[in-house]
Motif scaffolding. Structure first.
Motif, PDB file in Angstrom:
ATOM      1  N   THR A  80       0.787  -1.163  -0.059  1.00 17.17           N
ATOM      2  CA  THR A  80       0.073   0.163  -0.049  1.00 17.17           C
ATOM      3  C   THR A  80       0.854   1.338   0.062  1.00 17.17           C
ATOM      4  N   GLY A  81       1.861   1.193   0.703  1.00 16.40           N
ATOM      5  CA  GLY A  81       2.748   2.549   0.882  1.00 16.40           C
ATOM      6  C   GLY A  81       1.996   3.461   1.700  1.00 16.40           C
ATOM      7  N   ILE A  82       2.777   4.428   2.106  1.00 20.05           N
ATOM      8  CA  ILE A  82       2.122   5.661   3.053  1.00 20.05           C
ATOM      9  C   ILE A  82       1.157   6.520   2.411  1.00 20.05           C
ATOM     10  N   PRO A  83      -0.150   6.462   3.229  1.00 22.00           N
ATOM     11  CA  PRO A  83      -1.384   7.014   2.375  1.00 22.00           C
ATOM     12  C   PRO A  83      -1.229   8.381   1.800  1.00 22.00           C
ATOM     13  N   THR A  84      -1.459   8.346   0.535  1.00 23.82           N
ATOM     14  CA  THR A  84      -1.319   9.826  -0.350  1.00 23.82           C
ATOM     15  C   THR A  84      -2.995   9.733  -0.893  1.00 23.82           C
ATOM     16  N   GLU A  85      -3.553  10.896  -0.664  1.00 25.86           N
ATOM     17  CA  GLU A  85      -4.968  10.910  -1.107  1.00 25.86           C
ATOM     18  C   GLU A  85      -4.969  11.576  -2.692  1.00 25.86           C
ATOM     19  N   PRO A  86      -5.861  10.989  -3.551  1.00 24.33           N
ATOM     20  CA  PRO A  86      -6.953   9.973  -3.089  1.00 24.33           C
ATOM     21  C   PRO A  86      -6.196   8.661  -2.996  1.00 24.33           C
ATOM     22  N   ASN A  87      -6.608   7.843  -1.782  1.00 20.06           N
ATOM     23  CA  ASN A  87      -6.194   6.483  -1.784  1.00 20.06           C
ATOM     24  C   ASN A  87      -7.139   5.469  -2.710  1.00 20.06           C
ATOM     25  N   LEU A  88      -6.631   4.527  -2.935  1.00 25.55           N
ATOM     26  CA  LEU A  88      -7.584   3.352  -3.688  1.00 25.55           C
ATOM     27  C   LEU A  88      -8.893   3.247  -3.273  1.00 25.55           C
ATOM     28  N   HIS A  89      -9.214   3.188  -2.133  1.00 23.16           N
ATOM     29  CA  HIS A  89     -10.757   3.111  -1.485  1.00 23.16           C
ATOM     30  C   HIS A  89     -11.394   4.181  -1.989  1.00 23.16           C
ATOM     31  N   GLN A  90     -10.754   5.758  -2.000  1.00 18.60           N
ATOM     32  CA  GLN A  90     -11.544   6.773  -2.183  1.00 18.60           C
ATOM     33  C   GLN A  90     -11.957   6.924  -3.827  1.00 18.60           C
ATOM     34  N   VAL A  91     -11.039   6.290  -4.650  1.00 24.84           N
ATOM     35  CA  VAL A  91     -10.975   6.144  -6.040  1.00 24.84           C
ATOM     36  C   VAL A  91     -12.213   5.210  -6.303  1.00 24.84           C
ATOM     37  N   SER A  94     -15.734   6.434  -5.131  1.00 27.08           N
ATOM     38  CA  SER A  94     -16.315   7.455  -5.879  1.00 27.08           C
ATOM     39  C   SER A  94     -16.865   6.889  -7.111  1.00 27.08           C
ATOM     40  N   VAL A  95     -16.681   5.830  -7.437  1.00 26.15           N
ATOM     41  CA  VAL A  95     -17.737   5.025  -8.471  1.00 26.15           C
ATOM     42  C   VAL A  95     -18.424   4.287  -7.916  1.00 26.15           C
ATOM     43  N   VAL A  96     -18.067   3.250  -7.242  1.00 27.56           N
ATOM     44  CA  VAL A  96     -18.944   2.574  -6.269  1.00 27.56           C
ATOM     45  C   VAL A  96     -19.135   2.409  -4.678  1.00 27.56           C
ATOM     46  N   PRO A  97     -19.905   3.240  -4.296  1.00 32.63           N
ATOM     47  CA  PRO A  97     -19.875   3.613  -2.722  1.00 32.63           C
ATOM     48  C   PRO A  97     -19.589   2.513  -1.785  1.00 32.63           C
ATOM     49  N   ASP A  98     -19.963   1.243  -2.376  1.00 34.13           N
ATOM     50  CA  ASP A  98     -20.102   0.146  -1.479  1.00 34.13           C
ATOM     51  C   ASP A  98     -18.916  -0.704  -1.575  1.00 34.13           C
ATOM     52  N   ALA A  99     -17.927  -0.223  -2.096  1.00 29.05           N
ATOM     53  CA  ALA A  99     -16.520  -0.809  -2.413  1.00 29.05           C
ATOM     54  C   ALA A  99     -15.974  -1.236  -1.029  1.00 29.05           C
ATOM     55  N   ARG A 100     -15.328  -2.529  -0.958  1.00 29.51           N
ATOM     56  CA  ARG A 100     -14.694  -2.760   0.221  1.00 29.51           C
ATOM     57  C   ARG A 100     -13.132  -2.935  -0.102  1.00 29.51           C
ATOM     58  N   VAL A 101     -12.223  -2.469   0.665  1.00 31.47           N
ATOM     59  CA  VAL A 101     -10.877  -2.409   0.115  1.00 31.47           C
ATOM     60  C   VAL A 101      -9.858  -2.994   1.484  1.00 31.47           C
ATOM     61  N   VAL A 102      -9.139  -3.951   1.212  1.00 34.53           N
ATOM     62  CA  VAL A 102      -8.117  -4.424   2.262  1.00 34.53           C
ATOM     63  C   VAL A 102      -6.658  -3.960   1.827  1.00 34.53           C
ATOM     64  N   TYR A 103      -5.989  -3.084   2.447  1.00 32.32           N
ATOM     65  CA  TYR A 103      -4.807  -2.567   2.259  1.00 32.32           C
ATOM     66  C   TYR A 103      -3.781  -3.544   3.235  1.00 32.32           C
ATOM     67  N   ALA A 104      -2.597  -3.886   2.604  1.00 33.44           N
ATOM     68  CA  ALA A 104      -1.643  -4.465   3.280  1.00 33.44           C
ATOM     69  C   ALA A 104      -0.199  -3.953   2.974  1.00 33.44           C
ATOM     70  N   ARG A 119     -10.818   5.628   6.152  1.00 30.53           N
ATOM     71  CA  ARG A 119     -11.873   6.713   6.004  1.00 30.53           C
ATOM     72  C   ARG A 119     -13.187   6.271   4.860  1.00 30.53           C
ATOM     73  N   SER A 120     -13.748   5.555   5.283  1.00 30.79           N
ATOM     74  CA  SER A 120     -14.703   4.542   4.219  1.00 30.79           C
ATOM     75  C   SER A 120     -15.919   5.361   4.191  1.00 30.79           C
ATOM     76  N   THR A 121     -16.646   5.233   2.874  1.00 27.46           N
ATOM     77  CA  THR A 121     -18.141   5.534   2.961  1.00 27.46           C
ATOM     78  C   THR A 121     -18.917   4.557   4.131  1.00 27.46           C
ATOM     79  N   SER A 122     -20.020   5.278   4.425  1.00 24.38           N
ATOM     80  CA  SER A 122     -20.946   4.359   5.380  1.00 24.38           C
ATOM     81  C   SER A 122     -21.225   2.968   4.529  1.00 24.38           C
ATOM     82  N   GLU A 123     -21.441   2.962   3.077  1.00 27.26           N
ATOM     83  CA  GLU A 123     -21.938   1.802   2.572  1.00 27.26           C
ATOM     84  C   GLU A 123     -20.567   0.708   2.545  1.00 27.26           C
TER      85      GLU A 123
END
Length: 270
Positions: A80-91, A94-104, A119-123
């Motif tokens: 994943t690396g050090i967070p840099t916005e927009p992070n993958l889950h934000q991208v 932004s397309v599918v609000p219910d996306a689920r992401v595991v970072y390692a 900082r996920s969407t509520s969905e």
């Protein structure tokens, strides 16, 4: 592990690739030892900043394509690396609000900033696992992964600028196959990988800098990068230089292939 414990566990005696990458992206989450090593790389390869930027842009485009065109709603992002916005889950969200992401990632410093990755969407859902790609079974067995991802449904495996830190002696192709074996048809591999194809002498210098800093690397040819996609259906345009993979509308001067020096691709598991 708490953030304070993570901070204590950070090794600042030698540079770390995630913190050097943060420097390339213009971030501030690195130490002097990382800056010095990164500056040595930049002296040998001044376009490293272009390469890092185009790698990030490829991740954004590949994530949007998989969400919009291929129904992907789950991602496993390793290295994943050090967070840099927009992070993958934000991208993705932004397309599918219910996306689920595991970072390692295997750098405790990333855990220190992992709140940004949560900082996920509520969905949707996100989580962070401290894990090493060289131990895929431990990563796959992590309870946090099972809490967020349903491995019975398609998952996008996101390996951006990661596999060149896995040498042939560490079985990089076997690792990727192991990860792909546990996800179903319709899953995806999105991968970017630095290459010496356009300037072998310069990339040998970069190899020497990383290796002398205690981080073995193996930059690979287009043919060797394409092997990671064996058995998958490659999306157009196949394995391409980073800025040439589904580019957004052109704006300004495009970098050269040699400046980017990054092979990228996205494949779907049949």
């Amino acid at each position: 592990m708490s953030n304070s414990q993570a901070a204590r566990d950070i090794d600042t005696s030698r540079p770390h690739s995630a913190r050097m990458y943060d420097y390339y992206l213009g971030g501030k989450d690195h130490f002097d030892v990382d800056k010095l090593a990164a500056e040595r790389v930049a002296e040998a390869y001044p376009a490293i900043f272009v390469c890092a930027r185009e790698n990030r842009a490829f991740m954004h485009r590949a994530t949007r394509v998989l969400a919009r065109e291929h129904g992907i709603r789950q991602w496993l992002d390793i290295g994943t690396g050090i967070p840099t916005e927009p992070n993958l889950h934000q991208v993705a969200q932004s397309v599918v609000p219910d996306a689920r992401v595991v970072y390692a990632d295997n750098d405790p410093l990333v855990l220190k900033y992992a709140e940004r990755l949560m900082r996920s969407t509520s969905e949707g859902r996100t989580t962070y696992i401290e894990a090493d790609v060289n131990d895929p079974q431990s990563l796959l067995n992590a309870p946090e992964l099972a809490e967020v991802l349903d491995l019975g449904r398609p998952v996008a495996l996101s390996l951006n600028a990661l596999m060149h830190f896995v040498t042939d002696a560490q079985d990089p192709y076997g690792i990727v196959r192991r990860l792909l074996d546990v996800v179903p048809s319709g899953s995806a591999l999105a991968l970017s990988h630095c290459t010496p194809d356009f300037d072998a002498a310069t990339w040998q210098k970069v190899t020497d800098i990383y290796t002398s800093a205690g981080t073995p690397v193996q930059f690979r040819s287009r043919a060797d990068v394409a092997r990671f996609f064996d058995g998958l259906d490659l999306l157009e345009p196949g394995v391409a230089v980073g800025h040439r993979w589904r580019p957004d509308a052109a704006g300004g001067d495009a970098p050269t292939d040699a400046e980017v020096s990054l092979w990228t691709g996205v494949g779907i598991k049949p």
